[in-house]
Design an enzyme around this catalytic site. Structure first.
Site, PDB file in Angstrom:
ATOM      1  N   ILE A   1       0.664  -1.191  -0.126  1.00 23.76           N
ATOM      2  CA  ILE A   1      -0.001   0.013  -0.012  1.00 23.76           C
ATOM      3  C   ILE A   1       0.872   1.270   0.175  1.00 23.76           C
ATOM      4  O   ILE A   1       0.813   2.252  -0.654  1.00 23.76           O
ATOM      5  CB  ILE A   1      -0.768   0.018   1.050  1.00 23.76           C
ATOM      6  CG1 ILE A   1      -1.702  -1.223   1.315  1.00 23.76           C
ATOM      7  CG2 ILE A   1      -2.006   1.040   1.286  1.00 23.76           C
ATOM      8  CD1 ILE A   1      -2.761  -1.243   2.593  1.00 23.76           C
TER       9      ILE A   1
ATOM     10  N   PHE B   1       2.570   3.818   7.358  1.00 22.38           N
ATOM     11  CA  PHE B   1       2.335   2.536   6.953  1.00 22.38           C
ATOM     12  C   PHE B   1       3.162   1.419   7.417  1.00 22.38           C
ATOM     13  O   PHE B   1       2.697   0.051   7.277  1.00 22.38           O
ATOM     14  CB  PHE B   1       2.515   2.370   5.458  1.00 22.38           C
ATOM     15  CG  PHE B   1       1.530   3.294   4.576  1.00 22.38           C
ATOM     16  CD1 PHE B   1       0.415   2.854   4.170  1.00 22.38           C
ATOM     17  CD2 PHE B   1       2.059   4.520   4.094  1.00 22.38           C
ATOM     18  CE1 PHE B   1      -0.455   3.756   3.389  1.00 22.38           C
ATOM     19  CE2 PHE B   1       1.362   5.351   3.444  1.00 22.38           C
ATOM     20  CZ  PHE B   1       0.102   5.116   2.947  1.00 22.38           C
TER      21      PHE B   1
ATOM     22  N   THR C   1      -6.050  -1.271  10.420  1.00 23.02           N
ATOM     23  CA  THR C   1      -6.766  -2.289   9.956  1.00 23.02           C
ATOM     24  C   THR C   1      -8.087  -2.591  10.537  1.00 23.02           C
ATOM     25  O   THR C   1      -8.337  -2.250  11.731  1.00 23.02           O
ATOM     26  CB  THR C   1      -5.879  -3.590  10.036  1.00 23.02           C
ATOM     27  OG1 THR C   1      -6.704  -4.589   9.360  1.00 23.02           O
ATOM     28  CG2 THR C   1      -5.510  -3.845  11.344  1.00 23.02           C
ATOM     29  N   ASP C   2      -9.072  -3.077   9.815  1.00 24.17           N
ATOM     30  CA  ASP C   2     -10.560  -3.374  10.579  1.00 24.17           C
ATOM     31  C   ASP C   2     -10.350  -4.707  11.257  1.00 24.17           C
ATOM     32  O   ASP C   2     -11.045  -4.758  12.240  1.00 24.17           O
ATOM     33  CB  ASP C   2     -11.349  -3.732   9.411  1.00 24.17           C
ATOM     34  CG  ASP C   2     -11.058  -4.865   8.296  1.00 24.17           C
ATOM     35  OD1 ASP C   2      -9.890  -5.307   8.501  1.00 24.17           O
ATOM     36  OD2 ASP C   2     -11.888  -4.918   7.465  1.00 24.17           O
TER      37      ASP C   2
ATOM     38  N   ARG D   1     -14.253 -11.368   3.417  1.00 27.24           N
ATOM     39  CA  ARG D   1     -13.574 -10.285   3.470  1.00 27.24           C
ATOM     40  C   ARG D   1     -14.205  -9.126   2.523  1.00 27.24           C
ATOM     41  O   ARG D   1     -14.989  -9.400   1.763  1.00 27.24           O
ATOM     42  CB  ARG D   1     -12.131 -10.420   2.939  1.00 27.24           C
ATOM     43  CG  ARG D   1     -11.355 -11.575   3.666  1.00 27.24           C
ATOM     44  CD  ARG D   1     -11.143 -10.783   5.124  1.00 27.24           C
ATOM     45  NE  ARG D   1     -10.469 -11.969   5.849  1.00 27.24           N
ATOM     46  CZ  ARG D   1     -10.934 -12.662   7.075  1.00 27.24           C
ATOM     47  NH1 ARG D   1     -12.156 -12.903   6.831  1.00 27.24           N
ATOM     48  NH2 ARG D   1     -10.245 -13.616   7.664  1.00 27.24           N
TER      49      ARG D   1
END
Ligand code: NAD
Ligand code: DAU
Length: 369
Positions: free
Chosen positions: A14, A82, A135-136, A225
């Site tokens: 990312i 990140f 993050t989730d 997901r």
């Protein structure tokens, strides 16, 4: 202070997409601090070679003097974080590096950013932001009919990876609550797209299917997901950085819930269409159900109402077009693939899949860090 931003982990999946996107969209300098672990790859940023707006520094976010010197030297207006150990399966095998990088590394950045921010005055102090990319998975797992994760969902991380990210989120929150450091946190769902390291589901399946290898689906394949094209995540981060409210968290998701087995069959069908191979036959025949991931979260889903309402962000790429683009990208970048699939990568594949696929050999090697 100038227009520069300090990015950590900008050679990963990312991070590198974000750096390329930032230079194209904003055009202001990026200082990119990355350790180049197995997941980092300078080749992701090859198109920036010779571009003075990109300054790459190989180093560790846990190295406080280095972080301090970069902040002092470049006087960035923001730090976008990140860098992390990011693969759940690896966190089950060697959690140590997850604690070190994700927890201690984030703490180091916060402490150094806080000292730096304390020395700033006026407009520069007001403008500074620390954006933490999370993050989730910190929210744990959902059942089939549960509402999607919102920013107020209680934290319930289930894997060492998720727990280390949850810890880092809490540290970021504390630095805001205690000292007013202007932090922003994004909690995003599963990303896919160019430059993703082929240990993760989508690139692993694309490459195995291309080569006619077994496609190892964990458990019953019905884990869900919420997939987001990486370019949409980069846009969300830019929007949050520019207009997000300090101290707030923003959930980012693709509104594209898919069961793993559906993702894998889609990839099979795309490869049959784009690279038909009579020797391999229909790729769906390669699907192999294997031993489940311990503690495997059943379902993730993101409620992205807040970022949509406050910042008018929403994903532009539909899953069907994004996955086609992604398969095409890997087919067009087999040199990149061959470079990242080094000996260390092969060791990981052997370690993670040999037992699951029943092809176990005596394993004496050390796992790559
Ligand atoms: P990645 O594993 O592809 O890249 C991580 C990068 O961090 C690599 O370039 C690596 O070299 C670097 N790095 C690791 N340890 C370091 C250290 N100690 N010092 C400096 N650099 C270091 O990860 P990714 O998938 O690009 O994820 C980036 C961030 O986004 C992570 O924080 C992750 O938790 C989060 N995130 C990822 C996803 C996803 O689906 N991939 C979704 C939501 C959030
Ligand atoms: O939700 C955001 C998270 O998404 C990020 O925080 C993580 O960094 C990122 O790695 C990702 O975590 P997942 O564990 O969901 O991603 P992964 O690609 O490893 O697995 C996706 C799903 O596919 C998961 O249910 C496990 C399954 N899977 C994975 C692999 C590697 C398989 O069935 N077979 C496999 O070989």
């Amino acid at each position: 202070m100038n227009d520069a931003i300090l990015v950590t982990g900008g050679a990963g999946f990312i991070g590198s997409n974000f750096v390329l996107d930032w230079i194209q969209q904003r055009g202001t300098p990026v200082i990119n601090l990355d350790l180049l672990t197995y997941a980092g790859n300078a080749a992701n940023l090859q198109t920036l070679e010779g571009d003075t707006r990109h300054i790459f520094v190989r180093g560790d976010i846990c190295d406080a003097p280095l972080v301090k010197s970069l902040l002092e030297k470049y006087q960035p207006r923001a730090l976008v974080h990140f860098a992390a150990e990011s693969h759940v399966d690896r966190s089950l095998v060697s959690p140590d590096t997850f604690i070190q990088t994700n927890v201690f590394g984030t703490f180091t950045l916060l402490r150094q950013a806080h000292e730096y921010w304390n020395r700033l005055t006026g407009h520069e102090r007001e403008q500074f932001r620390f954006l933490h990319v999370s993050t989730d998975e910190v929210y744990g797992t959902l059942d089939e009919h549960d509402p999607a994760f919102s920013e107020t969902t209680a934290y319930a991380p289930n894997s060492p990876y998720a727990a280390s990210k949850a810890s880092s989120d809490h540290l970021v929150r504390a630095w805001h609550h205690t000292w007013g450091l202007p932090v922003l946190t994004t909690n995003c769902s599963n990303n896919y797209g160019p430059f993703q390291f082929p240990e993760k589901l989508i690139p692993l399946m694309i490459l195995n299917a291309l080569e006619g290898k077994p496609l190892p689906v964990y458990g019953d394949g019905l884990n869900v997901r919420d997939w987001l094209f990486v370019g949409d995540h980069c846009t969300a981060i830019r929007e949050v950085l520019e207009r997000g409210r300090p101290g707030e968290t923003y959930n980012v998701g693709g509104s594209s819930e898919r069961a793993n087995i559906d993702v894998v069959t889609t990839i099979c069908d795309l490869l049959d269409e784009m690279r038909p191979n009579a020797g391999i036959g229909p790729r769906r025949n390669l699907i192999t159900y294997v031993t489940d991931r311990p503690g495997h979260d059943r379902r993730y889903a993101i409620n992205a109402t807040k970022i949509t309402h406050e910042l008018s962000w929403h994903p532009l790429e539909r899953f069907e077009s994004g996955i086609r683009r992604t398969v095409a990208w890997y087919l067009d970048h087999l040199d990149w693939v061959n470079n990242v699939r080094s000996g260390a990568y092969q060791q990981w594949i052997e370690h993670n899949y040999a037992e699951r696929l029943g092809t176990e050999r005596q394993q004496t090697e050390q796992l790559p860090q």
